[in-house]
Design a protein around this motif. Sequence first.
Motif, PDB file in Angstrom:
ATOM      1  N   GLY A  65       0.818  -1.215   0.000  1.00 42.41           N
ATOM      2  CA  GLY A  65       0.000   0.000   0.000  1.00 42.41           C
ATOM      3  C   GLY A  65       0.849   1.260   0.000  1.00 42.41           C
ATOM      4  N   PHE A 291     -11.445  -2.153   7.367  1.00 40.17           N
ATOM      5  CA  PHE A 291     -11.546  -2.031   5.905  1.00 40.17           C
ATOM      6  C   PHE A 291     -11.942  -3.371   5.322  1.00 40.17           C
ATOM      7  N   THR A 302     -11.885   4.602  -2.999  1.00 42.75           N
ATOM      8  CA  THR A 302     -11.631   3.216  -2.601  1.00 42.75           C
ATOM      9  C   THR A 302     -11.773   2.280  -3.796  1.00 42.75           C
ATOM     10  N   ALA A 323      -4.578  -1.160   2.533  1.00 39.76           N
ATOM     11  CA  ALA A 323      -5.369   0.075   2.441  1.00 39.76           C
ATOM     12  C   ALA A 323      -4.867   1.116   3.444  1.00 39.76           C
ATOM     13  N   VAL A 360      -8.786   5.682   1.464  1.00 42.12           N
ATOM     14  CA  VAL A 360      -9.300   4.476   0.800  1.00 42.12           C
ATOM     15  C   VAL A 360      -9.793   3.458   1.827  1.00 42.12           C
ATOM     16  N   SER A 361      -9.351   3.594   3.102  1.00 43.11           N
ATOM     17  CA  SER A 361      -9.813   2.677   4.147  1.00 43.11           C
ATOM     18  C   SER A 361     -10.944   3.273   4.969  1.00 43.11           C
TER      19      SER A 361
END
Length: 400
Positions: A65, A291, A302, A323, A360-361
């Motif tokens: 990530g 997540f 996401t 994430a 994104v999480s």
Amino acid sequence: MKKYKVALVLLSMLLVIALVAGCGGKTGTSGDENKGGASGDTIKIGFMGALTGNEASYGIETLKGMKMAAEDLNKEGGVLGKKIEIVESDHGSKQTEAAAVVQKMISKDRVVAIVGDPTTGKTKLAAPICQQNKVVLLSAGAVGPGVVELGDYIFRDTLLDAVAAPAVTDYLVNKLGWKKVAIVTSTNNDYSVGLTKIFEEALAKHNAQIVDRESIQDGDQDFSAQVTRIKQARPDGIIFTGYYTEGGLFMKEVRKQGLDLKMAGGDGLLSPVLWKLGGDAVEGSMVYTGFAADPANAAPQTREFIKKYQAANDNKLPDMFSAQGYDAVMLLARAMKEANSTDPSKFKDALAKTRDYPGVSGTLTFLPNREPVKSPVYLLEVKNQQFSIKEALPTEVPKA
């Protein structure tokens, strides 16, 4: 005269040496931009975690990530005109190596920030070192208590056990009918010890009975005695607060002794290694996480992250660690831009002011004590050797 010429030559040599040394020591810009790995054309961010050993699953995904975030940032021109460089390390899942890894990244690599460790125990080992050296530490996985209290350079971007475990306990007791519970704790694991305490308090609040408490240690492989006692206690389910390696092996012993019980636990169980070691024995096991890759219901950022991850990883879905590793680097970059500085003493204050960041999480806000607030809790279930979303549980925001 001859002596004078020799002295003159020696003096000239010393001046050249001094000049070269001086040039080598100031290759970057002046002022606070020259601090901690931000000189020249790069900003160095360290990765602290395991790429080998029992905790490698967490570290490998976190690093994936982080690299994705650095790549995205650098495609957009970097941060404050400098490229982001991820400095990798590997403590091999060894407690004894963790401090040395942090010291090396600070003193030799001169990073301005470190993302890690994914585990609570090693984050708490690294935190005093980072605080003393005024380097920002942002864990993308530590969920246990006593982390941000170690200093104002210390952060984390993961869903806290103190938020998640009560929500999961409510579901286990009121939806699944777990009125009698056995708890298994890994006593040489800070994360497990802390999570057990949170579950105990939540179970008491819901008037659920703890009929058996069992102790194991990280690295154990024989759980026959503990499972025998659980069998005699006749619980409705098992709450296991340790990591995936021991969790998978523990459930194999549960099935071996003929028990039809399910296991529930924290994101310490979140790894494919859980079913690689546990096989069919872990089918139905439940794991909570901040997540879950759910492309159908995910926010646009996401969905884009999931798409990129799948393209680079044989269509596999990202997990919590990848994430949160991505978000950690993005949060640091955002703070540097907000502060217009790569000096940790300045961008830490901008980081602490983060509100409603669309990661994104999930959406993240730091409370005044730098603890993250995230919702919901995803409860995953092992089905056909995959994690499937079982429920999305709402959480209560803790008071700072």
